[in-house]
Design a protein around this motif. Structure first.
Motif, PDB file in Angstrom:
ATOM      1  N   TYR A 113      27.226 -54.726  15.018  1.00 26.27           N
ATOM      2  CA  TYR A 113      27.789 -54.799  16.363  1.00 26.27           C
ATOM      3  C   TYR A 113      26.894 -54.140  17.419  1.00 26.27           C
ATOM      4  CZ  TYR A 113      30.270 -52.761  20.198  1.00 26.27           C
ATOM      5  OH  TYR A 113      30.589 -52.319  21.438  1.00 26.27           O
ATOM      6  N   ARG A 116      24.264 -56.490  18.444  1.00 27.30           N
ATOM      7  CA  ARG A 116      24.848 -57.620  19.174  1.00 27.30           C
ATOM      8  C   ARG A 116      25.196 -57.199  20.602  1.00 27.30           C
ATOM      9  NH1 ARG A 116      29.522 -59.437  15.210  1.00 27.30           N
ATOM     10  NH2 ARG A 116      29.842 -61.109  16.709  1.00 27.30           N
ATOM     11  N   GLU A 173      28.393 -67.055  16.392  1.00 24.60           N
ATOM     12  CA  GLU A 173      27.943 -65.691  16.679  1.00 24.60           C
ATOM     13  C   GLU A 173      26.611 -65.388  16.004  1.00 24.60           C
ATOM     14  OE1 GLU A 173      30.004 -64.896  19.394  1.00 24.60           O
ATOM     15  OE2 GLU A 173      29.755 -62.881  18.568  1.00 24.60           O
ATOM     16  N   ARG A 177      25.348 -68.531  20.149  1.00 22.42           N
ATOM     17  CA  ARG A 177      25.630 -67.640  21.287  1.00 22.42           C
ATOM     18  C   ARG A 177      24.481 -66.676  21.553  1.00 22.42           C
ATOM     19  NH1 ARG A 177      29.276 -63.189  23.652  1.00 22.42           N
ATOM     20  NH2 ARG A 177      29.597 -62.255  21.603  1.00 22.42           N
TER      21      ARG A 177
ATOM     22  N   ARG B  64      38.812 -65.588  30.164  1.00 22.98           N
ATOM     23  CA  ARG B  64      38.260 -65.067  28.910  1.00 22.98           C
ATOM     24  C   ARG B  64      36.831 -64.577  29.081  1.00 22.98           C
ATOM     25  NH1 ARG B  64      37.193 -70.337  24.922  1.00 22.98           N
ATOM     26  NH2 ARG B  64      35.872 -71.478  26.382  1.00 22.98           N
ATOM     27  N   LEU B  65      36.073 -65.244  29.968  1.00 18.60           N
ATOM     28  CA  LEU B  65      34.678 -64.840  30.143  1.00 18.60           C
ATOM     29  C   LEU B  65      34.538 -63.552  30.953  1.00 18.60           C
ATOM     30  CD1 LEU B  65      32.894 -68.276  30.468  1.00 18.60           C
ATOM     31  CD2 LEU B  65      32.690 -66.620  28.611  1.00 18.60           C
ATOM     32  N   GLU B  68      35.219 -59.162  28.553  1.00 21.96           N
ATOM     33  CA  GLU B  68      34.329 -58.091  28.092  1.00 21.96           C
ATOM     34  C   GLU B  68      34.068 -57.085  29.217  1.00 21.96           C
ATOM     35  OE1 GLU B  68      30.722 -59.431  26.224  1.00 21.96           O
ATOM     36  OE2 GLU B  68      29.957 -57.403  26.004  1.00 21.96           O
ATOM     37  N   ILE B  72      35.058 -53.079  29.469  1.00 20.18           N
ATOM     38  CA  ILE B  72      34.064 -52.026  29.725  1.00 20.18           C
ATOM     39  C   ILE B  72      34.498 -51.153  30.910  1.00 20.18           C
ATOM     40  CG2 ILE B  72      31.668 -51.623  30.482  1.00 20.18           C
ATOM     41  CD1 ILE B  72      30.914 -54.063  28.653  1.00 20.18           C
ATOM     42  N   PHE B  90      38.813 -66.078  22.189  1.00 22.60           N
ATOM     43  CA  PHE B  90      37.843 -67.143  21.900  1.00 22.60           C
ATOM     44  C   PHE B  90      38.134 -67.763  20.535  1.00 22.60           C
ATOM     45  CE2 PHE B  90      35.777 -64.247  24.817  1.00 22.60           C
ATOM     46  CZ  PHE B  90      35.260 -65.106  25.762  1.00 22.60           C
ATOM     47  N   MET B  94      33.816 -64.354  17.619  1.00 21.22           N
ATOM     48  CA  MET B  94      33.598 -63.747  18.932  1.00 21.22           C
ATOM     49  C   MET B  94      34.718 -62.760  19.251  1.00 21.22           C
ATOM     50  SD  MET B  94      32.321 -65.523  22.397  1.00 21.22           S
ATOM     51  CE  MET B  94      32.293 -64.531  23.918  1.00 21.22           C
ATOM     52  N   TYR B  97      33.802 -59.493  17.899  1.00 20.01           N
ATOM     53  CA  TYR B  97      32.862 -58.831  18.809  1.00 20.01           C
ATOM     54  C   TYR B  97      33.639 -58.072  19.888  1.00 20.01           C
ATOM     55  CZ  TYR B  97      29.437 -58.306  22.527  1.00 20.01           C
ATOM     56  OH  TYR B  97      28.654 -57.795  23.529  1.00 20.01           O
ATOM     57  N   GLN B  99      36.704 -57.004  19.832  1.00 20.03           N
ATOM     58  CA  GLN B  99      37.426 -55.855  19.261  1.00 20.03           C
ATOM     59  C   GLN B  99      36.557 -54.608  19.237  1.00 20.03           C
ATOM     60  OE1 GLN B  99      38.612 -57.303  15.381  1.00 20.03           O
ATOM     61  NE2 GLN B  99      40.661 -57.822  16.095  1.00 20.03           N
ATOM     62  N   ILE B 101      34.167 -53.928  21.322  1.00 23.66           N
ATOM     63  CA  ILE B 101      33.840 -53.461  22.675  1.00 23.66           C
ATOM     64  C   ILE B 101      34.823 -52.365  23.100  1.00 23.66           C
ATOM     65  CG2 ILE B 101      33.707 -54.143  25.121  1.00 23.66           C
ATOM     66  CD1 ILE B 101      31.500 -55.422  23.605  1.00 23.66           C
TER      67      ILE B 101
END
Lengths: 304, 304
Positions: A113, A116, A173, A177, B64-65, B68, B72, B90, B94, B97, B99, B101
């Motif tokens: 992660y 990524r 992923e 992407r 959705r985009l 992230e 943050i 998504f 993804m 991913y 989760q 963040i």
């Protein structure tokens, strides 16, 4: 025209052999915890490719339920510089869990992660002086695109694909992407296509950021604008429609099957039908980077 | 007999109200980035449940985009103590991913890789003095099993399910696998069932470890031995066969549909037909733990 992956890989092979000859005694361990025939073929192929350039390669086989423990042991083994797991093991989300078990010091595939996150935020260093690992297959695609002359070396780094449009069919992923993000980081406008729709990846207003937006463009219209088309649809039935490709297009296939009509693309542009040899070279390059970052005697001296 | 989730939740609700009354002014932000109707219902329900006990709840909706970026921002917002994302966003990898963040300081669902790793290695503290977060739905199942009197309080902690056999039908990374590990950590022998086969989770030889093995037991034979059966198969057609259940069995359903024949189970054992209210109580409890760990004035004093 055809781009031969071996020709693209050749330059990197020479670099890797030189680094090994200069004393980078690196070792990669491949972990096979499934009975997937393709995974085993890939493992054998990795082994041969490593031995050819002087990299030690060991294949370890284990039951899938022992995999996590083996990874934890290898994370702590100073004689091992890289860990490569042949997926799928459990399939689904549990494989993501396993990806994160691999230490960032041994993660040749860049699937932890932390790597990524760095990729999507265009952070080039995982620690001061230690450059990030980028996943091998998308990195191989970038190298093929460079080889094809699409990058404009007169422009500053990070802008060398400015004005270029790329369609990437696949938004996994593992490949699609990260590839879209890497090309956007280099200045391209990227149409990222999968069965759920199309997203556009491009440079953000703040330098070093990317912006991703949903798009209503039709796939074939995206193809018509594209200087480069990369496709990785794991199906024998899928074909990128040649009639939608522009003259001079560079096409790259990373699916196990051919997603392009070879004769059709040859007539109007350039096709790289398979990138496996470049992918392996990138794996070896990542391994050397991990070694430089975390194991070489001057690992704290800002190697690479 | 029936176990009413509200009755199980009631004790926790009282604890939570008391903590809030004593000055834990905590805030949870729910993030809705899909147009899933069930997710919205769950969001409304979370809101009401939070307001009832004095927890501030804010629902933020975003594309959705943008998710992230919003996560943050919230990670850095000191007025927010927990972040709850309504999945799927998504879909697929993804979402894993995303989760990751979520900061471990705000992860009320315990789905960050670091909490998951700690759970499977029975590490109870994420940092000295700061207890780990465990995912809400499996934690709710454990609380229902405790409520049903299955834990033997005369045995030492970590052994209180010794001699008990549990079948868990579902091995998702969100519920079934963590639940199997948690019950094994408490001493049970757990049959973990999914479409790909059955695994056994049990205590390892080294105290505090668990051992997971593949099993050739038939599902119905596993059921016949089980003191507790937990099922979460999201299908209207799936039913746990009542004729395979032992007298006195405790059954817990966490699927949106009923995986048990209510009358059949009532006649021989105990059924908890839905655990949502306990899940929400666990979510609130996790939120308070995050607050104690990372935000309260004595966060460094070993609060819990």
């Amino acid at each position: 025209m055809t781009i031969d992956a071996a020709a693209v890989a050749a330059g990197f092979d020479a670099e890797i052999k030189e680094a090994v000859a200069k004393g980078a005694h690196v070792k990669l361990v491949g972990l096979l915890a499934n009975d997937d025939k393709e995974a085993r073929m890939y493992a054998n192929w990795t082994k041969k490719a490593c031995e050819r350039v002087g990299i030690a390669y060991e294949l370890r086989e284990c039951a899938r339920l022992d995999l996590e423990e083996v990874v934890i042991e290898l994370n702590a083994d100073p004689t091992v510089h890289g860990i490569l797991i042949y997926y799928p093991v459990f399939g689904g989300q549990m494989d993501d869990y396993i990806q994160n078990i691999v230490s960032i010091k041994k993660d040749v595939e860049g699937m932890n992660y932390r790597y990524r996150y760095a990729l999507y935020h265009n952070e080039r260093f995982i620690e001061p002086g230690k450059r990030c690992i980028v996943p091998c297959t998308p990195l191989a695609c970038v190298k093929v695109i460079e080889h094809a002359g699409v990058y404009d070396r007169a422009l500053p780094v990070g802008r060398q694909l400015h004005g270029k449009i790329v369609t990437v069919i696949n938004r996994s992923e593992i490949v699609g992407r990260p590839l879209a993000a890497m090309l956007a980081n280099d200045g391209a406008l990227v149409y990222s296509v999968d069965v759920t729709g199309i997203m556009v990846f491009q440079a953000g207003k703040v330098p070093g950021t990317i912006k991703v937006t949903e798009s209503t463009v039709e796939r074939d219209d995206a193809l018509r604008q594209s200087h480069v088309v990369v496709s990785g649809v794991p199906s024998a039935h899928f074909r990128v429609p040649t009639e939608c490709l522009m003259p001079g297009v560079v096409c790259i296939n990373f699916a196990p099957q051919s997603n392009f009509d070879k004769d059709g693309v040859d007539a109007i542009g350039t096709l790289c039908p398979a990138i496996g040899k470049v992918t392996i070279a990138m794996l070896q390059r990542n391994l050397l980077r991990l070694y430089d970052n975390f194991s070489s005697t001057d690992a704290n001296g800002g190697a690479e």
